[in-house]
Design an enzyme around this catalytic site. Structure first.
Site, short mmCIF file in Angstrom:
data_model
loop_
_atom_site.label_atom_id
_atom_site.label_comp_id
_atom_site.label_asym_id
_atom_site.label_seq_id
_atom_site.Cartn_x
_atom_site.Cartn_y
_atom_site.Cartn_z
N GLU A 103 6.81 24.57 107.53
CA GLU A 103 7.18 24.25 108.91
C GLU A 103 5.95 24.23 109.82
OE1 GLU A 103 10.41 26.85 110.05
OE2 GLU A 103 11.79 25.91 108.62
N GLU A 150 15.25 24.00 102.41
CA GLU A 150 16.13 25.13 102.74
C GLU A 150 17.42 24.61 103.34
OE1 GLU A 150 12.53 28.10 104.39
OE2 GLU A 150 14.30 27.69 105.62
#
Length: 362
Positions: free
Chosen positions: A124, A278
């Site tokens: 991220e 995820e």
């Protein structure tokens, strides 16, 4: 070659069946699980690998490249994704020697007996670009990916794909309708070289995608915006038709994935393959976070993503989307609200929080 011209229909066919330079292991429909270790009450790595095997887990994603865990995975049939830490990115980007070192230490020490199939550079990275240091890391990301790839390629390894997981906060608009999906203007200059490199190496664009979070936010802003059933991937009569494309959506996850597909297309990359780094549902915490909902979401997810032949999404029917569930355990040392620590499939004693069938669609 990154600039090779191939007809779009040919590219769509190749991305759908994943036949260029990609091993069957990488593109299989086997479901993966994220194995994080931010807890002080978790089972040992040896017990954790035993539990993963007992659950018929097809893949595991690590947030590092832990030698003990990689040794324990040696000889198993579990495909492995390992991670280069965010704070290592700029150093590797600046030095091919450091990239070589990282690969030799974390890959060659374990491969091929440990089935490493993905190297994820950072996590991220584009979510935190508010400081000069964070922005520099983001700018160095593609260069670091390229250096890692150079080393892997020089070693003759062809079945490890290299990418980076990004969060859905990269999106300016998403979901309603998916065809309006676009990336935030401030990261488009970062996104273009990333997409170019991923596309050129036939790798995957990893996204961390959470229908739960989007559903919760919709309840705050508009009580009727998204139904719980739609967010849970519950089969039924509810659907949403994109007015621009005419495509019909029966669940929120497909809408979120296709919003990324359309965002990439707007930058000139309409054939980059997706993977889910995820996704999950909390079993305790805020509204909608309970064991029944978490169990339903995960089992519906496994059913959808592991079925053969693959379902894909409305914009990309039939395409395999490698998927990792978040997460193996509740991690009681994670930061943030209480819900952040309640996503685990297993309790600290190894018992299931709720029942999950990891081979539902196979």
């Amino acid at each position: 070659m990154e600039n090779q011209e191939i007809p779009k229909m040919t590219l769509l066919f190749l991305s759908s069946f994943c036949v260029i330079a990609i091993s069957r292991a990488v593109v299989s429909n086997r479901i993966g699980i994220n194995y994080g270790q931010l807890g002080n009450n978790l089972p040992t790595p040896a017990r954790s690998i035993e539990l993963l095997r007992n659950m018929n887990t097809g893949r595991v994603k690590l947030y590092d490249a832990d030698h003990e865990i990689l040794n324990l995975l040696s000889g198993t049939d579990i495909d492995v994704a390992i991670t280069v830490a965010n704070d290592e990115i700029s150093g590797i980007a600046a030095s091919q020697h450091l990239a070589d070192q990282w690969v030799y230490e974390h890959i060659i020490a374990h491969y091929p007996r440990t089935r490493i199939r993905f190297i994820l550079v950072g996590n991220e990275v584009f979510s935190s670009i508010s400081t000069p240091e964070d922005m520099q890391t983001a700018r160095d990301l593609v260069r670091a990916i390229r250096r890692i790839k150079n080393t892997v390629k020089a070693l003759g390894i062809r079945n490890i794909k290299i990418g980076t997981p990004l969060a859905m906060d990269m999106m300016e608009t998403l979901t309603f309708p998916p065809s309006n999906g676009s990336f935030k203007p401030q990261i488009q200059q970062l996104m273009v070289p990333l997409l170019k490199y991923i596309n050129g190496t036939k790798s995957f664009f990893f996204i961390n995608v959470y229908p739960y979070i989007t559903w919760v936010e919709s309840q705050v802003w508009n009580q009727t915006a998204i139904s719980l059933e739609f967010a849970l991937l519950r089969p039924g009569d509810e659907n949403y038709k994109d007015p621009q494309t005419g495509l019909v959506y029966t669940n929120l996850l497909d809408q979120m994935l296709d919003s990324v597909v359309y965002a990439m297309a707007k930058l000139g990359y309409d054939d980059v393959m997706l993977a889910i780094g995820e996704t999950g549902w909390p079993h305790e915490g805020e509204s909608g976070a309970n064991r029944d909902n978490a169990g339903e979401y995960i089992n519906n997810l496994v059913r959808k993503m592991s079925v053969v032949p693959s379902l894909g999404t409305p914009a990309r029917p039939g395409v395999v989307i490698p998927t990792f569930i978040y997460s193996l355990y509740d991690e009681n040392q994670k930061y943030g609200p209480a819900t952040e620590r309640q996503w685990g499939l297993l309790n600290p004693d190894g018992s299931p929080v709720y029942e999950v069938n990891m081979t539902i669609g196979l």
